[in-house]
Each structure stands twice: as structure tokens, then as C-alpha cells.
Design an enzyme around this catalytic site. Structure first.
Site, short mmCIF file in Angstrom:
data_model
loop_
_atom_site.label_atom_id
_atom_site.label_comp_id
_atom_site.label_asym_id
_atom_site.label_seq_id
_atom_site.Cartn_x
_atom_site.Cartn_y
_atom_site.Cartn_z
N ASP A 199 0.81 -1.22 0.00
CA ASP A 199 0.00 0.00 0.00
C ASP A 199 0.84 1.27 0.00
O ASP A 199 0.30 2.36 -0.17
CB ASP A 199 -0.94 0.01 1.22
CG ASP A 199 -2.40 -0.11 0.81
OD1 ASP A 199 -2.65 -0.51 -0.34
OD2 ASP A 199 -3.28 0.21 1.62
N ASP A 561 -12.57 -6.92 9.28
CA ASP A 561 -12.62 -8.37 9.44
C ASP A 561 -13.94 -8.84 10.04
O ASP A 561 -14.64 -9.69 9.46
CB ASP A 561 -11.44 -8.86 10.27
CG ASP A 561 -11.19 -8.01 11.52
OD1 ASP A 561 -12.02 -7.11 11.81
OD2 ASP A 561 -10.20 -8.26 12.22
#
Length: 1391
Positions: A199, A561
């Protein structure tokens, strides 16, 4: 397509699991299975396996994992204890509500709310744990079913995702070890692909991956040849003991040394990459300096790096760069690996070991400031799409970059659950527990969190399955695409561009995945394909699709998540939890306290975000099972618990208060109940750690860190969530730094590096508070041990136990603030007792210091004796100059002077204390059945008044149950127009008459006749038990007084007072001492109520609460008259005290919601109104200031459509006044009285009432009650003007809001007139209507504030015509000023 067979002796296919111990030797599969199962577990799938045998043997049915349940000998007591504790908690709540007695009632109320929340959250946590299930993969069965005899395999493909965000916070060495462990895993090479998502877009990570491609051809065959575990080189060389000559083969020893040497060189190359890239870029940039190019970052092949540059510039900086997708290692079918090195003599002898490597791909998605990159979820979705184009494996698994594969059979273990015939097709993901290998041996900050990973997750495994935990989780690709499980799925599902994006190649891959028509060989990688590959990782690809909502990993939340798992479970999929004796994966945890807490803030904040989103467990997930929904609800609301824990943890500050303060009475029983409930929690926890295989140390660390988090990270998350709800700013994503203190000599250097952050302030406060409390408690023990009763000693011991318990829980935090001194914990163990002793010593010195305050002794004198004695002190003989009395009765009633004792060390409890002293003194002398009290500025105006009140007390209908008779208050010094509403006839002649139809009027402080027994706290006859005794513990230990109470109960009174001798006088003076109340119920359940500014209302409430009623006595000729404050400032000070006292009552145990068990419902409503009415002023003040909107150039409407809104509002307001007009009729109130009531309520709502609300807020924080200030009834001396006080204006701060409201409305009316002059021709009809309605509101407020305007005029107000003329002049002047400014500044400032 089957995989090509590996060479003999290699591990390319599936073999028996090799579980390696610290010395490199493996454990047998039998032992491994038993170890993973645990001794408290028993197989629960015997029937399924028996059925498989009966159907033709297990070979005919693929059962690829074993299920175990907890043995009944442990499970049944565990469930029974949960039920028992649930019952105990409910009984405890019922007991607390029934015994709603506390010294601080608002804290009692808060503790009740907290205890209810604790019980609720415990139930949420406990209910899903009724059926824990352990599932263990059967690797031998997987091999038997899916590996062919010639060595090929038909296992499904797996794409492995590794995510990294920053090469500094997440060290490159960790990331590369993660990749190496994946490349070396025991799984068919052609069915495995690894994708690294960077990233940061940094060249250093790509080139590090290229270095991996060079080292992997050496490391991977070495691992396969010798079955190395673990297969991350850093962990292997660090944790596994080096081989010794004579104990292993010479070949292995030589290969080990060669690989270790190569790995050391590999690490050197990684360390040199920043300098190498910088030097190379400097060379290339110097060659292009003449072209005027910017300082680019250059790749080794001479091309500019499309990602982030070392010297950032537009399109090449962090957060703004192009998409990058590069294949570092090709698929094995291509026969070529980028970066592979030839086998030379210096390399290990590979022999027949399979040297092929899985495909390795570097991905860095596009970043652009104009698009939200959606943190980790965005990176995972980009990988999901990129992998679909290249390998399109049926299964995907993701890792954080600081994790590595610790057991080479881990991926095969997860596949067992996906391919199992029982429910494999409906299994969306398999979650592994998280393990860490950098945690200190004592796990100071609970990083292992085994209570959660080995307890809660196994419990969820018995429901719909564990939640997704962010890393180490294998997914079915179709589940991530938002497709329903087979048992819920419709046939012929198409891949829709509107949901998945408009990439043709990607949509084709989804269609193939739906048909299970995959090729393990990736398509040819040409320029067109690469362009499409980069397109699916652009930042705009998600836009207008379902990515991040119903497809892929979920966006707009800090914990993608949990919510992704919730979305998948909500579609009907299930999940599995895979436990292995040899941990599947290992990672790096933040062992620094600050970093650990930042991580917790993100997790808990994200959980709260989920609760306040459309994924709320109450409403989301239509196919989630009930108990699974409960578990998700627990995961989303648990941080709220910390608010109440923090309050409780700070409660030991009560040790520092001189008086005893009990949250609940009776205190001993309360604490015993509390201890029983807490002990039961830990008994349940003990049974949990038995079946979960958790140690006591793990359990204790979990308790300790939950306390630390509950005083720091969790409240911070709650605060973040509150800010988020107000500002729509989510939880800040901060990459958790796993390495902050570099120290090669100390592996745990981070553990001792303490960095101060604001979130630790509450934790520090709790620590200091409890240290101080323990010290003060020890000091009090030294000072008072000889005078304390056994009960008090027990209370002190129980309170001290609570403080010590908190200190034990905060022990890790205390070590943290010690820094490197914490390496010797004995220092803390010695230091804390020393600090306790010092605090105790300081307290002892302070309390025993000589103190001689000035005090006022009690004075008691009988001025006029009882008539029966035939003598009057101070009477004078009849002489000629006196009146001719004749036969008129000249006797006088008894007259007594009382001045109770005062002492600075005691609270004299204001007026209530004086009344209670009089009540006791009168009991000894006259002990009359009835008592009546007056303020000193009142007098009897009607000689029949007392007889009138007695009528109600003796009436046959309900006289015995009448506790008091209240008269209306009247005043004879009020100006004729009653400018400040002193007569308050709307209340006295309206509200009180209304209450007279219920349980009766409230007590109003003066002019009220009481039944003495009601004041003693004795129930009315219809509720009273027989043979009530006068108890010393309630009423005090004066024998004569207790005897008077007994006589009162028996109605055995003598109208003649007893002989007044020295003994009697001594007792008489004793009952008016300041210490007599102490330890009794005086001021609580007996007499007039203490600790409140309005003792009248709350005393009446207490009496009504016992079941008594009251009556309202109206007489044509007013019974009593008094003096009222006609000065505005004094009147407002009086209002502050009254309204502040009302709020105090609301935040006490006399709250109308919970107090007064025998109060009738509507009577309770009336008391509730009396306690909360000042709060209304806050909103009135806001509305009254709203005309400031006239000063804004643009139109601002509070509600649209505005006209209809105002019409509705006017109708409601008019209806209020119509109701008021009808009330006036039956109450006999004049229009002037009604109007003055409205006007003064507006003045009070912008001054006194907000001040009372502010006082109450301060009181709740500082425990300082409303200041008692005697209202002065005469402030301006003027013999020629009876109403001089009316025109005396004295400025006080509370009048600032009222003045602001007046100025605001004067200005608004002026500006409105100016706008009409300027804009009347351009305004539409609707706008004119809006202006008229707005102006009407301003004018209405001005009418209401008319008395205040007169007040600030002072003596000029004697001629109100001045104000009537002045206000229109001011309006016109403001309007002219506005018009002038408009002409002058119209082109500069929009007016």
C-alpha cells in the site's frame, strides 16, 4: 488437472503431518491429534463415522475432520453454573431495586445502570458458549482422498494474500519471511500463488521481493528435502537449536551452514536496498539533469518506478501513485522463474527434491487523494480481483505481513474443512487462532489472548462458526464475491457488472468460478492483459459497484474483518475453526503498551462503528442463527462496558471523604452479594480454562489487560464513536508499529519503552486514586480502629479488598510506567507498600493535628411557661395604664427560644436541621400531635387558620391518613401589577388544587400543618404494622425523646409538660446538639430531609411515598401572609435555589422514578415534573436566541416547508393558551396573573433556570450542592416608597443570557424591518409570509421580556411609557443602520 508427481522423498504432495519440536524432531500423528484434542474433549462424530462404515466403509465418504465436544463431566457443571449465576444476578438486581438506599443516590442509579449493563454484556458473552466444539483436520484422510498414488493431486487452488502498508512500521524482513514461508509450504506448487499488496507503493518492497525470488530457489528445496519447520528462515534460525555434528547427517550439516550463510547475505542485501536505490536513482537523475526532469526513483532495469519516489512529487508520492502489478515468479508451468539462480557447487545438493516455486506477484493498487482507498479492505479487494485474472483459485487465504506459516501443513488443514462432505460446500471460511513468537514469557499485556482464541472461538465453532479475525483465514472465493451458499443459492447465477465492476476478463473469471471451471495455469501475460490487470486495481474501479458493501471485504469501518465475517454469515454460510497442536501460523505482536493500546482503540472503535451501521447485529444478516447474532452483538458493544468499569475503578476516591459514603445500604450484604457474583464469574472462568486448555496465567493476564484497556483504550473508542456520530469522522486507521525500540541485545526492549499518550490519563488517575485510597484507609484504621464498630471494620475491610484487587489488575500498567526499572519487578513490590505507608502517615498527621474551631453552643430558654404552671416569664401585673381585660382569658401559650448547637466540623443542614431540632425539642416539652411551621417573614392573617387545618386532620373520611395540610402562600408587599409574578397564583390556585384531587399537594416550605408521626417516618394507619417500637438506631439515643415517640404512637400524651429540672434541661439541650443526628435516620427517613436545597418538596415526597396523603386548605380570608422579594435579583436568586434543589432531588435516591414505593402514578408524574422542569430552560434559551438568524445574509430555515411548520407551531401554542384559559376559569386566576406567570417563566428560563442546571452539573462533578442563600426581602430603604426594591436593579452574571436574548431580538426586529425596506419588491409572497412569521416570534419574545426591560430601566420604569416609545425608536435606528450598510457595502459584503 493433476499436479506432476514430486521426486521420491520430496514433500510436494501431502504426507503425514510433521510436527517439529524445538530440536527439529517431529511428533507422531497420533500424539499430535491427542495433543490438539485435549484431555477434556471426547469425539462427537462417532455416529457419522459409524454410518460411513455401514454405508460401505469410510473410503466411500470423505470425512476430512474430526469433531470433539467437551466431556459431560465438565460441560454439565459449566452450563449449570451459568444458569445459577444468571438467577443470582436477577435476584441481586431485584434486591438492589427493593433496597434503593444510598448516600449518593445519583451514583446508586448509575451503579444500577452499570450493573444491568454488566449483567447484559456477561449474558451476551456467555450464551454462545453453551456448546463448544473442537474440530481437528484429518490430514491422512485428505491425502487418501485427494493425492494419487503416482504423486499427483486434485486439491483446489489457493491464492495467498499478504498485505503491508508501510516498510518502516512493518519491517521488510518480517514481510519477506512471510513470503518465504508461503513459497515453502507443503502444498502442490502448481496450485499455489502468492500476492503481496504494497500500500506504500515503495520500490524497496518490490526489489526486496525480487531478492526473495533469488533466495527462494535455495531455501524452498532445503525445507522440502529436510522437512524443516518452521519455514520462515528468521524464525527457524532463531528459535530452532543449531544442529550438532554426530546427531545429524553430515549432508544436512553442510546444507544447513550453506543456507544460513546465504540467508545472512540475503539480510545484508535487504538492509542495503535503501542506499542502493538512492545511489542508483542519483546516477540516473544526474544523467537526465539536463533534460530538467524531476528527481525520479529508478528500477534496476533503468525504468522509472511508477509508484512512490524517494523524493515525492505529484503522482509519485505516498497516497498518490499509479497502479502496479508485476509477476516476480512465474507459474511453475512456464518452466522459468524470475530471479532463480543455477545450482552450483556452493549450493545445497537438492537431488530429486522438487525445486519448483509457486507464482509470486507484486501488487500496489492505485492511490489518489480524490478517492478513498479504504485502508486494508481496499487492498484485499484489489488483490482479490488481480488474483482472479491470474490464478482464480477456488480458495484464498490472507496474512498480515508480520505473520508467517509456522506449520507447513496449515493450508492442507484448512482445505480439509472446505472439502468435507458433511458441510464443506457451505463453509465460507476457516479461521486459525493467532499466535505470536515475540511476546515476553509472562505475556505482560495479554497479547496471546488465549481466552478469546482458545475459548470464545471454540464456543462459536459450535454455532455458525467463528468470526473472521483479519489474518490467518482461508476463504472460499465465491463467498467473498457475495454469492449465497449452495443450500440457499439460485441456479444459473450471472456475474453482474453493476455489482462486480465492468472488467470483462474479471467477470469471465467469476463465471468460471461459479461453474467451477478453472484452469490452474494462468493465461498468457501480454500488454493487453497487464493493462486489464492494472485496471482492476485502480482506485476508481470500486465506484458505483457493490465492492466494499455486498462484495469483497467491507469498507468504511476500522475493523473490516468482523463485519466481513458478519456479512458472509448473514448470507447463510458457516465457518470453521481449525486447531492444530503445532501452531499453524505465527506473527509479531506489539509488546509496547502504547502501541498495544492504539491497536485496541482501532479494534474496539471499529466494533462500535459496526453497531452504528447497517451491519448492526440486531437488524443485519437475515440468515444468521440467533446465538451467532448474540455473539456478534457482544463483539460490537463490549467497549461500552468500560465506561462503567472506569466509574467503579475511580470510586475508591470515597476513602478520601471524611464521612462514610455507601453506594448501597445495607453495605455488608451488598458487598457479600457482589463477591458471590464475582466469585461465580471466576468459577465459570475456571471451568472454561479447563476445556479451552488455557493456563491460569493466560486467564489472569486477560483480566489485567481488560482492566487496563477499560480505563484507557475502550473509553477512548467510545469517545471516538461519539465524535463519529456527531461529525461523521471514522476511527483513524493507524498502522500498529511492531518494532519501536531497536536494541540488538534485548529482544524485549519494546516492553520497557513507555511513551505517554493522553488515553493513559484515566488509567493513571485510577492508579493514583487507588494508591491514595489504600493509604488513607490504612491511616483511618490507625486513627479510628478503637472507635469503629464491628460493622464499620467489616465495611473498611471489604472496601480495602476492592482497592487491592484493582491494584493487582493494574500491576502490568504500574510496571509499564517504571520503564526499564520494570526488569526488576521486586522494586515495585517493595515500592508500593512504602507509598501506602507514607500516605497513611500523612493522613494520620493531618487528622491528628490540633484543631480548635469556633463553635456555637446550643441555647434553650422557656420564655413563657405552659399556662398550667400559672406563671409567665416576662409577664407584667395589671395596672391602670393597661387594658381593662375583664373576664377575657389572659393566659398565653408556651413560648420557647431554641438555638441549636453549631460546629464547623458538622454540617448543620440549613433549615431542615433547624426544623428537626425544633421537632425533637418540642417532643420533650409539649409533644403535640400536630405541628405547623412558618418562615419568619410570614404571619397568621386569619385567626381561624389553625382550626381550619385541624378540620382535615380529624375528618372521619381520611383524616387519620392525612399527613399534612398545606395552605397557599400570599404576600402583602407585592406591587399592584405583580411585575415578577411573586403571587404565582397559577401554581398556588391551579396546580395545587389539581394535586388535591390526587394524593394531595406537595409541601411548600411554610404554612403547612403536619402530623408528628408522619414526620417521624412512621407509616399511615392503613399501612402500619402493629406494636411499632421507637428505635434508637433511627431516632437517636435520647431516652426521654424515645419515650415521647412511644407515647405519640399510643396517642398517650399529656398536655402538661414535665417538670423542667437540670436533668431534663440537659436532655433538652442534648437533642438539639449538632451530633445528635449522626448515625441515625434523621434527615433521611425521619424528619425534614437533608442534603438538598429544597427540603420541603423532598420531605413531602418522602411522606407521600410512605402512603400518606395531604390536603390543600383554601380560605376566603387568606390564612397567612408574608413578604416576597420584589427585587428582580433577589427573586432570581430564590428561583435558582428552588429549581436547583428540584434537580438535586432528581439526582438523589428520592428520584420520582425509583423512590416512594406507595406514591400513586399521577402523583409520581407531578413530582417528576417538579424535579425536571428547569431543564426545559436550556431549549427555551436556544430558541430565544434563534432570531440571530435574521442577521445572516442567507435564508436559514429550521424546518422546511417553513410556513407549514410555523402554522403547526402556532396551532400548538394557541392550544396551550386555550387550555390555560380554561384552567384560569376553574382556578379563579386573572389574565394578569396568567400573563405574569408566562413572562417570568421566560425571564427565569434565560437566567435562573439555566444557572440551576449549571449548578447541578457542577454538583455532579464536585459534590458541592446548591449554595443556600437567605433571600433578602428588603434591600432598598425608602420610607416614602413602599416599592423602592422594585426599581433597584443590581447586575449579576446570571442575567447575561437574558440580556443577550433581548439584544438579539431587538437587533433581529430592526434588521427584519431593514430587510423589508430593502428587499420588499424582490421577495416572493412565500418569503414575505416567512418574514412576517419570524417577526411575530421576535415580537412575542419582546412582550415576554417586558418586565426585564423595565427592570434594567431602574427608577425610569416608574413611567413605562418611556419604554413603549424607546423600543420602536431603537428598532427604527437598527433598521436605518442596516439600510445604510446595505447601500455602502452591498458590493463588498452580502447583506
Amino acid at each position: 488437472m493433476a499436479s506432476p508427481p514430486p521426486a521420491d522423498g520430496a514433500n510436494g504432495g501431502l504426507t503425514d503431518p510433521l510436527l517439529v519440536s524445538a530440536n527439529g524432531h517431529g511428533a507422531s500423528p497420533r500424539n499430535a491429534a491427542h495433543g490438539a484434542k485435549g484431555k477434556y474433549w471426547v469425539a462427537s462424530d462417532k455416529a457419522e463415522r459409524r454410518a460411513a462404515k455401514e454405508a460401505g466403509g469410510e473410503d466411500g465418504r470423505a470425512l476430512l475432520f474430526r469433531k470433539y465436544k467437551v466431556k459431560g463431566s465438565l460441560l454439565h457443571p459449566y452450563r449449570l453454573l451459568i444458569i445459577i449465576r444468571l438467577i443470582a444476578v436477577l435476584v441481586f438486581f431485584a434486591w438492589r431495586i427493593r433496597h434503593n438506599k444510598s448516600d449518593i443516590m445519583w451514583f446508586w442509579t448509575m451503579s444500577i445502570v452499570g450493573d444491568v449493563w454488566f449483567g447484559f454484556s456477561w449474558l451476551l458473552n456467555q450464551l454462545p458458549k453453551f456448546n463448544p466444539v473442537k474440530t481437528i483436520p484429518d490430514l491422512a484422510a485428505l491425502k487418501r482422498y485427494f493425492d494419487f498414488s503416482e504423486g499427483t493431486s486434485r486439491l483446489p487452488g489457493i491464492d495467498v494474500f499478504v498485505t503491508t502498508a508501510d516498510p518502516i512500521d512493518e519491517p521488510i524482513l518480517y514481510t519477506m519471511n512471510c513470503v518465504l514461508s508461503i513459497l515453502a509450504v507443503d502444498y502442490p506448487v502448481d496450485r499455489l500463488a502468492c500476492y503481496l499488496s504494497d500500500d506504500s507503493g515503495a520500490l524497496i518492497l518490490y526489489e526486496a521481493l525480487v531478492e526473495v525470488g533469488k533466495f527462494a530457489p535455495l531455501w524452498v528445496p532445503f525445507c522440502r528435502k529436510y522437512s524443516i519447520e518452521p519455514r520462515a528462515p528468521e524464525s527457524y534460525f532463531e528459535h530452532v537449536a543449531p544442529p550438532q555434528a554426530g546427531r545429524v547427517t553430515q549432508e544436512f550439516l553442510n546444507d544447513y551452514r550453506k543456507v544460513q550463510m546465504e540467508y545472512d547475505e540475503f539480510k545484508v542485501r535487504l538492509d542495503n536496498l535503501p542506499d542502493a536505490i538512492r545511489k542508483r536513482s542519483d546516477v540516473y537523475n544526474s544523467m537526465r539533469a539536463a533534460d530538467g526532469d524531476q528527481k525520479a526513483t529508478w528500477m534496476a532495469n533503468g525504468a522509472q518506478w511508477p509508484g512512490t519516489w524517494i523524493d515525492p512529487t505529484e503522482n509519485h508520492r505516498k497516497g498518490h501513485h499509479a497502479p502496479i502489478a508485476k509477476v516476480v515468479l512465474n507459474h511453475p508451468s512456464s518452466g522459468q522463474h524470475h530471479g532463480s539462480q543455477p545450482i552450483t557447487e556452493s549450493n545445497p545438493s537438492i537431488g530429486t527434491t522438487d525445486e519448483r516455486l509457486p507464482m509470486l506477484v507484486y501488487v500496489s493498487r492505485e492511490k489518489n487523494p480524490s478517492c478513498d482507498h479504504n485502508k486494508k479492505a481496499g487492498a484485499l479487494n484489489a488483490q482479490l480481483r488481480a488474483s482472479a485474472l491470474l490464478s482464480n483459485a477456488q480458495l484464498v487465504i490472507n496474512f498480515d505481513c508480520d505473520h508467517y506459516i509456522n506449520n507447513s501443513q496449515a493450508l492442507s488443514s484448512a482445505v480439509c474443512f472446505m472439502l468435507d462432505q458433511r458441510d464443506g460446500d457451505n463453509t465460507a471460511f476457516v479461521q486459525f487462532p493467532q499466535r505470536f513468537d515475540n511476546v515476553d514469557p509472562t505475556d505482560r499485556y495479554g497479547n496471546h489472548n488465549r481466552v478469546f482464541f482458545d475459548g470464545t472461538m471454540l464456543a462459536l465453532n459450535g454455532l455458525q462458526g467463528p468470526s473472521y479475525l483479519g489474518t490467518g483465514c482461508m476463504f472460499r472465493r465465491l463467498a467473498l464475491y457475495g454469492i449465497d451458499p449452495p443450500h440457499c443459492r439460485a441456479e444459473n447465477i450471472a456475474a453482474e457488472a453493476i455489482r462486480l465492476g465492468n472488467s470483462t476478463i474479471f467477470l469471465d473469471s467469476v463465471s468460471k468460478a461459479l461453474k467451477n471451471d478453472r484452469s490452474i495455469t494462468p493465461p498468457p501475460i501480454d500488454d493487453t492483459f497487464l493493462a486489464e490487470l492494472e485496471r482492476v486495481v485502480t482506485c476508481s474501479y470500486d465506484k458505483g459497484t457493490d465492492w466494499g458493501k455486498g462484495v469483497g471485504y467491507i469498507y468504511d469501518i476500522a475493523t473490516e474483518d468482523i463485519v466481513t465475517g458478519f456479512r458472509i454469515h448473514g448470507q447463510g454460510w458457516r465457518s470453521m475453526y481449525c486447531t492444530m497442536e503445532h501452531d499453524a501460523f505465527c506473527g509479531v505482536a506489539p509488546i509496547n503498551l502504547t502501541e498495544r493500546l492504539h491497536q485496541i482503540v482501532r479494534w474496539s472503535g471499529g466494533s462500535l462503528e459496526m453497531f452504528f451501521s447497517h451491519n448492526n447485529p440486531f437488524i443485519g444478516g437475515h440468515r444468521i442463527q440467533p446465538l451467532q447474532r448474540v455473539s456478534y452483538l457482544n463483539m460490537t458493544v463490549y467497549p461500552v462496558t468500560s465506561v462503567f468499569i472506569l466509574i467503579y475503578a475511580l470510586s475508591p476516591v470515597m476513602w478520601l471523604i471524611p464521612d462514610e459514603v455507601y453506594i448501597q445500604r445495607p453495605f455488608t450484604r451488598y458487598v457479600v452479594y457482589l463477591l458471590v457474583i464475582i466469585v461465580m464469574i471466576h468459577m465459570i472462568g475456571w471451568l472454561e480454562i479447563k476445556w479451552a486448555g488455557v493456563t491460569w496465567l493466560d486467564y489472569w493476564r486477560n483480566e489485567q489487560f481488560f482492566m487496563i484497556g477499560s480505563t484507557s483504550a475502550y473509553p477512548m473508542a467510545v469517545l471516538h464513536m461519539a465524535v463519529n456520530l456527531l461529525t461523521k469522522k471514522g476511527i483513524h486507521f493507524r498502522v500498529t508499529s511492531k518494532q519501536t525500540a531497536a536494541d540488538d541485545n534485548d529482544k524485549f526492549a519494546d516492553l520497557y519503552d513507555f511513551r505517554w499518550v493522553p488515553m493513559l490519563i484515566p488509567t493513571m488517575a485510577v492508579l493514583i486514586c487507588n494508591v491514595g485510597a489504600i493509604g488513607v484507609a490504612l491511616g483511618k484504621t490507625v486513627v479510628y480502629i478503637g472507635t469503629w464498630t464491628a460493622a464499620k471494620k467489616m465495611h473498611a475491610a471489604l472496601g480495602l479488598l476492592f482497592n487491592i484487587w484493582i491494584m493487582f489488575l493494574l500491576y502490568p500498567f504500574a510496571l509499564a510506567i517504571m520503564g526499564r526499572w520494570a526488569k526488576r519487578p521486586i522494586i515495585l513490590v517493595v515500592l508500593l507498600p512504602v507509598v501506602f505507608a507514607l500516605v497513611a502517615l500523612l493522613y494520620t498527621i493531618w487528622i491528628l493535628a490540633p484543631y480548635n474551631p469556633t463553635q456555637l453552643c446550643n441555647i434553650y430558654m422557656v420564655v413563657l411557661d405552659h399556662p398550667s404552671h400559672g406563671q409567665h416569664h416576662g409577664s407584667q401585673p395589671i395596672t391602670e395604664s393597661n387594658l381593662n381585660i375583664g373576664t377575657t382569658d389572659e393566659r398565653l401559650p408556651m413560648l420557647v427560644y431554641v438555638s441549636r448547637e453549631k460546629n464547623p466540623s458538622y454540617d448543620h443542614n440549613k433549615k431542615a436541621g433547624a426544623l428537626n431540632a425544633q421537632l425533637r425539642a418540642s417532643a420533650l416539652l409539649s409533644n403535640a400531635q400536630l405541628v405547623i411551621n412558618f418562615d419568619c417573614d410570614h404571619y397568621i392573617n386569619n385567626s381561624q387558620a389553625l382550626s381550619s387545618a385541624v378540620c382535615f386532620m380529624l375528618d372521619q373520611r381520611d383524616g387519620d391518613n392525612t399527613a399534612f395540610v398545606q395552605f397557599p402562600q400570599r404576600f402583602d408587599n407585592v406591587d399592584p401589577t405583580d411585575r415578577y409574578g411573586n403571587h404565582n397564583r397559577v401554581f398556588f390556585d391551579g396546580t395545587m388544587l389539581a394535586l388535591n384531587g390526587l394524593q394531595g399537594p406537595s409541601y411548600l416550605g411554610t404554612g403547612c400543618m403536619f402530623r408528628r408521626l408522619a414526620l417521624y417516618g412512621i407509616d399511615p394507619p392503613h399501612c402500619r404494622a402493629e406494636n411499632i417500637a421507637a428505635e434508637a438506631i433511627r431516632l437517636g439515643n435520647s431516652t426521654i425523646f424515645l419515650d415521647s415517640v412511644s407515647k405519640a404512637l399510643k396517642n398517650d400524651r399529656s398536655i402538661t409538660p414535665p417538670p423542667i429540672d437540670d436533668t431534663f434541661l440537659a436532655e433538652l439541650e442534648r437533642v438539639v446538639t449538632c451530633s445528635y443526628d449522626k448515625g441515625t435516620d434523621w434527615g433521611k427517613g425521619v424528619g425534614y430531609i437533608y442534603d438538598i436545597a429544597t427540603e420541603d418538596i423532598v420531605t413531602g415526597f418522602r411522606i407521600h411515598g410512605q402512603g400518606w396523603r395531604s390536603m390543600y386548605c383554601t380560605m376566603e380570608h387568606d390564612a397567612f401572609c408574608g413578604v416576597a422579594p420584589i427585587n428582580l435579583t433577589e427573586r432570581l436568586h430564590q428561583i435558582v435555589r428552588w429549581s436547583g434543589g428540584s434537580l438535586e432531588m432528581f439526582f438523589s435516591h428520592n428520584n420520582p422514578f425509583i423512590g416512594g414505593r406507595r406514591i400513586q402514578p399521577l402523583q409520581r408524574v407531578s413530582y417528576l415534573n417538579m424535579t425536571v422542569y428547569p431543564v426545559t430552560s436550556v431549549f427555551i434559551l436556544i430558541y430565544a436566541l434563534s432570531p440571530v438568524m435574521w442577521l445572516i445574509p442567507d435564508e436559514v430555515y429550521i424546518q422546511r416547508p417553513f410556513t407549514r411548520y410555523v402554522v403547526y407551531l402556532l396551532i400548538i401554542v394557541v392550544m396551550i393558551h386555550v387550555i390555560g384559559w380554561l384552567e384560569m376559569k376553574w382556578a379563579g386566576v386573572t389574565w394578569l396573573d396568567y400573563w405574569r406567570n408566562e413572562q417570568f417563566f421566560m425571564i427565569g428560563s434565560t437566567s435562573a433556570y439555566p444557572m440551576a442546571v449549571l449548578h447541578m452539573a457542577v454538583n455532579l462533578l464536585t459534590k458541592k450542592g446548591i449554595h443556600f442563600r437567605v433571600t433578602s426581602k428588603q434591600t432598598a430603604a425608602d420610607d416614602n416608597d413602599k416599592f423602592a426594591d422594585l426599581y433597584d436593579f443590581r447586575w449579576v452574571p446570571m442575567l447575561i443570557p437574558t440580556m443577550a436574548v433581548m439584544i438579539c431580538n431587538v437587533g433581529a426586529i430592526g434588521v427584519a424591518l431593514g430587510k423589508i425596506v430593502v428587499n420588499i419588491e424582490t421577495w416572493t409572497a412565500a418569503k414575505k409570509m416567512h418574514a412576517a412569521l419570524g417577526l411575530l416570534f421576535n415580537i412575542w419574545i419582546m412582550f415576554l421580556l417586558y418586565p426585564f426591560a423595565l427592570a434594567i430601566m431602574g427608577r425610569w420604569a416608574k413611567r413605562p411609557i418611556i419604554l413603549v416609545i424607546l423600543l420602536p425608536v431603537v428598532f427604527v435606528l437598527v433598521a436605518l443602520l442596516y439600510v445604510g450598510l446595505h447601500v455602502l457595502l452591498a458590493g463588498v459584503i452580502p447583506l
